[in-house]
Write a protein that holds these residues in place. Structure first.
Motif, PDB file in Angstrom:
ATOM      1  N   PHE A 132      -7.567  -0.895   2.248  1.00  0.00           N
ATOM      2  CA  PHE A 132      -6.211  -1.382   2.519  1.00  0.00           C
ATOM      3  C   PHE A 132      -5.358  -0.352   3.245  1.00  0.00           C
ATOM      4  CE2 PHE A 132      -7.765  -3.721  -1.205  1.00  0.00           C
ATOM      5  CZ  PHE A 132      -7.748  -4.993  -0.667  1.00  0.00           C
ATOM      6  N   GLU A 133      -5.753   0.919   3.188  1.00  0.00           N
ATOM      7  CA  GLU A 133      -5.029   1.928   3.954  1.00  0.00           C
ATOM      8  C   GLU A 133      -5.195   1.673   5.449  1.00  0.00           C
ATOM      9  OE1 GLU A 133      -4.999   6.086   2.226  1.00  0.00           O
ATOM     10  OE2 GLU A 133      -6.760   5.247   1.202  1.00  0.00           O
ATOM     11  N   ASP A 134      -6.430   1.481   5.889  1.00  0.00           N
ATOM     12  CA  ASP A 134      -6.683   1.201   7.306  1.00  0.00           C
ATOM     13  C   ASP A 134      -6.137  -0.159   7.718  1.00  0.00           C
ATOM     14  OD1 ASP A 134      -7.847   3.522   8.228  1.00  0.00           O
ATOM     15  OD2 ASP A 134      -9.912   2.835   8.004  1.00  0.00           O
ATOM     16  N   LEU A 135      -6.352  -1.176   6.885  1.00  0.00           N
ATOM     17  CA  LEU A 135      -5.914  -2.530   7.241  1.00  0.00           C
ATOM     18  C   LEU A 135      -4.401  -2.610   7.395  1.00  0.00           C
ATOM     19  CD1 LEU A 135      -8.263  -4.649   4.941  1.00  0.00           C
ATOM     20  CD2 LEU A 135      -8.193  -4.757   7.436  1.00  0.00           C
ATOM     21  N   GLY A 136      -3.671  -2.085   6.417  1.00  0.00           N
ATOM     22  CA  GLY A 136      -2.211  -2.159   6.481  1.00  0.00           C
ATOM     23  C   GLY A 136      -1.653  -1.406   7.667  1.00  0.00           C
ATOM     24  N   TYR A 137      -2.148  -0.193   7.881  1.00  0.00           N
ATOM     25  CA  TYR A 137      -1.664   0.632   8.985  1.00  0.00           C
ATOM     26  C   TYR A 137      -1.954  -0.029  10.324  1.00  0.00           C
ATOM     27  CZ  TYR A 137      -0.858   4.977  11.607  1.00  0.00           C
ATOM     28  OH  TYR A 137      -0.380   5.927  12.480  1.00  0.00           O
ATOM     29  N   PHE A 141      -3.962  -7.177   0.116  1.00  0.00           N
ATOM     30  CA  PHE A 141      -3.319  -6.739   1.358  1.00  0.00           C
ATOM     31  C   PHE A 141      -1.818  -6.999   1.281  1.00  0.00           C
ATOM     32  CE2 PHE A 141      -1.502  -7.391   5.511  1.00  0.00           C
ATOM     33  CZ  PHE A 141      -1.992  -6.331   6.239  1.00  0.00           C
ATOM     34  N   TYR A 142      -1.440  -8.199   0.884  1.00  0.00           N
ATOM     35  CA  TYR A 142      -0.019  -8.536   0.814  1.00  0.00           C
ATOM     36  C   TYR A 142       0.710  -7.683  -0.218  1.00  0.00           C
ATOM     37  CZ  TYR A 142      -0.261 -12.476   4.030  1.00  0.00           C
ATOM     38  OH  TYR A 142      -0.390 -13.246   5.164  1.00  0.00           O
ATOM     39  N   GLN A 143       0.031  -7.329  -1.305  1.00  0.00           N
ATOM     40  CA  GLN A 143       0.660  -6.479  -2.308  1.00  0.00           C
ATOM     41  C   GLN A 143       0.985  -5.092  -1.737  1.00  0.00           C
ATOM     42  OE1 GLN A 143      -1.782  -6.274  -5.836  1.00  0.00           O
ATOM     43  NE2 GLN A 143      -1.763  -8.494  -6.129  1.00  0.00           N
ATOM     44  N   GLY A 144       0.209  -4.656  -0.769  1.00  0.00           N
ATOM     45  CA  GLY A 144       0.409  -3.331  -0.196  1.00  0.00           C
ATOM     46  C   GLY A 144       1.241  -3.303   1.072  1.00  0.00           C
ATOM     47  N   MET A 145       1.814  -4.432   1.471  1.00  0.00           N
ATOM     48  CA  MET A 145       2.540  -4.477   2.745  1.00  0.00           C
ATOM     49  C   MET A 145       3.768  -3.576   2.753  1.00  0.00           C
ATOM     50  SD  MET A 145       2.299  -8.322   4.346  1.00  0.00           S
ATOM     51  CE  MET A 145       2.736  -7.790   6.003  1.00  0.00           C
ATOM     52  N   LEU A 146       4.490  -3.498   1.642  1.00  0.00           N
ATOM     53  CA  LEU A 146       5.658  -2.623   1.605  1.00  0.00           C
ATOM     54  C   LEU A 146       5.234  -1.171   1.767  1.00  0.00           C
ATOM     55  CD1 LEU A 146       8.612  -1.911   1.206  1.00  0.00           C
ATOM     56  CD2 LEU A 146       8.261  -2.080  -1.284  1.00  0.00           C
ATOM     57  N   GLY A 147       4.173  -0.780   1.065  1.00  0.00           N
ATOM     58  CA  GLY A 147       3.685   0.585   1.203  1.00  0.00           C
ATOM     59  C   GLY A 147       3.313   0.909   2.631  1.00  0.00           C
ATOM     60  N   ASN A 196      -0.749   2.501  -1.370  1.00  0.00           N
ATOM     61  CA  ASN A 196      -2.119   2.112  -1.013  1.00  0.00           C
ATOM     62  C   ASN A 196      -3.119   3.231  -1.283  1.00  0.00           C
ATOM     63  OD1 ASN A 196      -1.910  -0.634  -0.074  1.00  0.00           O
ATOM     64  ND2 ASN A 196      -0.756   0.151   1.657  1.00  0.00           N
ATOM     65  N   SER A 197      -2.751   4.467  -0.974  1.00  0.00           N
ATOM     66  CA  SER A 197      -3.692   5.567  -1.169  1.00  0.00           C
ATOM     67  C   SER A 197      -3.933   5.862  -2.641  1.00  0.00           C
ATOM     68  CB  SER A 197      -3.188   6.836  -0.469  1.00  0.00           C
ATOM     69  OG  SER A 197      -1.977   7.280  -1.040  1.00  0.00           O
ATOM     70  N   LYS A 198      -3.012   5.468  -3.514  1.00  0.00           N
ATOM     71  CA  LYS A 198      -3.150   5.746  -4.942  1.00  0.00           C
ATOM     72  C   LYS A 198      -3.807   4.603  -5.712  1.00  0.00           C
ATOM     73  CE  LYS A 198      -1.223   9.361  -6.375  1.00  0.00           C
ATOM     74  NZ  LYS A 198      -1.989  10.572  -6.708  1.00  0.00           N
ATOM     75  N   ARG A 199      -4.183   3.528  -5.029  1.00  0.00           N
ATOM     76  CA  ARG A 199      -4.843   2.432  -5.721  1.00  0.00           C
ATOM     77  C   ARG A 199      -6.165   2.899  -6.335  1.00  0.00           C
ATOM     78  NH1 ARG A 199      -4.048  -2.871  -1.774  1.00  0.00           N
ATOM     79  NH2 ARG A 199      -2.328  -3.731  -2.968  1.00  0.00           N
ATOM     80  N   THR A 200      -6.519   2.309  -7.450  1.00  0.00           N
ATOM     81  CA  THR A 200      -7.735   2.731  -8.130  1.00  0.00           C
ATOM     82  C   THR A 200      -8.964   2.290  -7.346  1.00  0.00           C
ATOM     83  OG1 THR A 200      -7.904   0.691  -9.416  1.00  0.00           O
ATOM     84  CG2 THR A 200      -6.589   2.464 -10.354  1.00  0.00           C
ATOM     85  N   ASP A 201     -10.084   2.978  -7.588  1.00  0.00           N
ATOM     86  CA  ASP A 201     -11.330   2.617  -6.913  1.00  0.00           C
ATOM     87  C   ASP A 201     -11.756   1.204  -7.283  1.00  0.00           C
ATOM     88  OD1 ASP A 201     -11.340   5.060  -5.776  1.00  0.00           O
ATOM     89  OD2 ASP A 201     -12.955   5.900  -6.972  1.00  0.00           O
ATOM     90  N   LYS A 202     -11.571   0.819  -8.529  1.00  0.00           N
ATOM     91  CA  LYS A 202     -11.974  -0.514  -8.967  1.00  0.00           C
ATOM     92  C   LYS A 202     -11.195  -1.579  -8.219  1.00  0.00           C
ATOM     93  CE  LYS A 202     -12.560  -3.421 -13.079  1.00  0.00           C
ATOM     94  NZ  LYS A 202     -12.397  -3.509 -14.548  1.00  0.00           N
TER      95      LYS A 202
END
Length: 445
Positions: free
Chosen positions: A294-299, A349-355, A242-248
């Protein structure tokens, strides 16, 4: 600084910036609850007759190892930067936009702060006498509570997204303090920090296998197989997804960084009426940084709601978040991020759930593990080895501190986290529940 620390009158006057006539101090949290520091509650009467209720946060008083961690991650510097630099700038920007004049930040009043990596502190208004309370970290938040968090989190993200677009990235280059929100331990490509994170998160997942073997062997086997498919470095890449996702892809903003139940204060229409929260305040901005939503949302969802809650309400809550973000951008009279929509937020969000899940063995051990058991175990070892330690301290005083053994440090860290989890049945249950959900969602493949 211990909970029974005695302040001088002049110190309190320096904190509040005016003469006082009386003050008292008491512990501001339950023992073992505050991992990153010592928390004191202050009651102050000023010479002008004002009654002030304050919270004073300072370095851990009785844990040198924890103190080193606090300094290394610069968490007190981060929090004072948020209160002294970021929040005032957000208020200035809101004031510039006529349609946004009613937007209020969900933060507490900042009194004062200081940083020198030796005597750091942050002093804030204590909202508890105003009726704000913190909910039980072992229980899921209610639908009404999460709804309010989604609205306020989205507002905060939208405001900081606007700030980065309005002021530009130069804000990180023009002020050394603000630069730490971008170049911090979570994002900087520092070899030592990468190696520490690589070993730490992989070790915590190995701990998960050990912890689950006595509770559910089939579940433990799922995790074991998952861990076995990864090297330490490939697993660490998952934790940074999640932290490495691009700004776009993820829309840059300033994130809270540690948004979970214990960092939210609620006020309700009536005492005990959890279905009617009226206001909230976010606290502990010690891990805030430039990141993405997505960092805040997932956590938040993995740490502060249950599998049953997520099954019933997750998409609805993400929809509420999206609408609040869009409404805030409308009030600011500024275009929302390109591609931002309900469906996009839900999909990403769902794509980042594992992270997000890969953080949980670490997060749960800190948040819900039994710190008191670890401290008692450590005290016992110190007592049993008191004479030996005394001789060792004399040797160190003469020759200087020994070089850090990185392998032993990481081994001790993992062992401490394992013990914290073993001693907390409720933390173990939460870990089991989260892992079962991860398996059912087919994340651990």
């Amino acid at each position: 600084m211990t909970p029974d620390r005695q302040f001088e009158k002049s110190e309190i006057e320096k904190l509040v910036g005016e003469p006082i006539t009386d003050f008292s101090s008491s512990s501001g949290s339950n023992k073992g609850d505050n991992v990153a520091g010592t928390l004191l509650a202050l009651k102050v009467t000023t010479a002008a007759g004002k009654e002030l209720n304050l919270v004073y946060k300072s370095f851990p008083s009785d844990n040198p190892e924890q103190r080193q961690y606090v300094v290394q991650f610069g968490i007190f510097r981060t929090e004072t930067c948020m209160y002294e630099k970021v929040f005032p700038r957000l208020k200035e920007l809101v004031a510039l936009r006529k349609a946004a004049k009613n937007i209020e930040l969900p933060t507490v009043k900042y009194i004062s702060g200081f940083n020198d990596d030796q005597n750091d502190y942050v002093c804030l208004e204590d909202m508890r006498p105003e009726g704000y309370i913190m909910q039980d970290k072992f229980q899921s938040l209610t639908s009404a509570e999460v709804t309010l968090i989604m609205k306020e989190m989205a507002k905060f993200h939208a405001l900081t997204y606007f700030m980065l677009r309005y002021d530009g990235e130069r804000i990180f280059e023009e002020d050394d303090r603000v630069s730490k929100l971008k170049y911090n331990a979570f994002t900087i490509e520092n070899p030592m920090m990468i190696e520490m994170g690589t070993r730490m998160f992989y070790g915590y997942m190995e701990n998960t296998v050990t912890l689950l073997e006595d509770r559910d062997k089939s579940l433990a086997e799922h995790v074991k197989n998952f861990v076995g498919k990864h090297s330490r470095h490939s697993f660490h890449a998952l934790t940074r997804f999640n932290s490495k996702r691009t700004d776009k892809e993820s829309f840059p903003c300033i994130i809270h960084g540690d948004l979970w139940t214990n960092n939210v204060l609620f006020k309700y229409e009536s005492s005990g009426g959890r279905d009617a929260p009226t206001q909230l305040k976010f606290i502990d901005f010690q891990l805030s940084r430039r990141g993405n939503i997505f960092e805040d949302l997932g956590y938040f969802f993995w740490t502060s709601t249950t599998p049953q809650f997520r099954k019933l309400h997750l998409d609805q809550m993400l929809s509420i978040y999206t609408k609040s973000f869009e409404d805030t951008m409308d009030q600011l009279d500024y275009p929302k991020p390109e591609g931002f929509s309900r469906g996009y937020v839900i999909d990403k969000f769902y794509q980042g759930m594992l992270g997000s899940y890969t953080f949980m063995p670490f997060a749960l051990s800190l948040q819900m593990g039994d710190l008191e058991a670890v401290l008692e175990d450590k005290d016992e070892k110190v007592t049993n080895g008191a004479s030996t330690n005394g001789e060792k301290q004399k040797e160190e005083a003469q020759s200087g501190p020994p070089a850090i053994d990185f392998d032993k440090m990481m081994e001790a860290n993992n062992a401490m986290m394992l013990l914290r989890m073993k001693k907390s049945p409720r933390a173990l249950q939460r870990l089991e529940d989260l892992t079962r959900e991860a398996v059912e969602r087919k994340l651990l493949l």
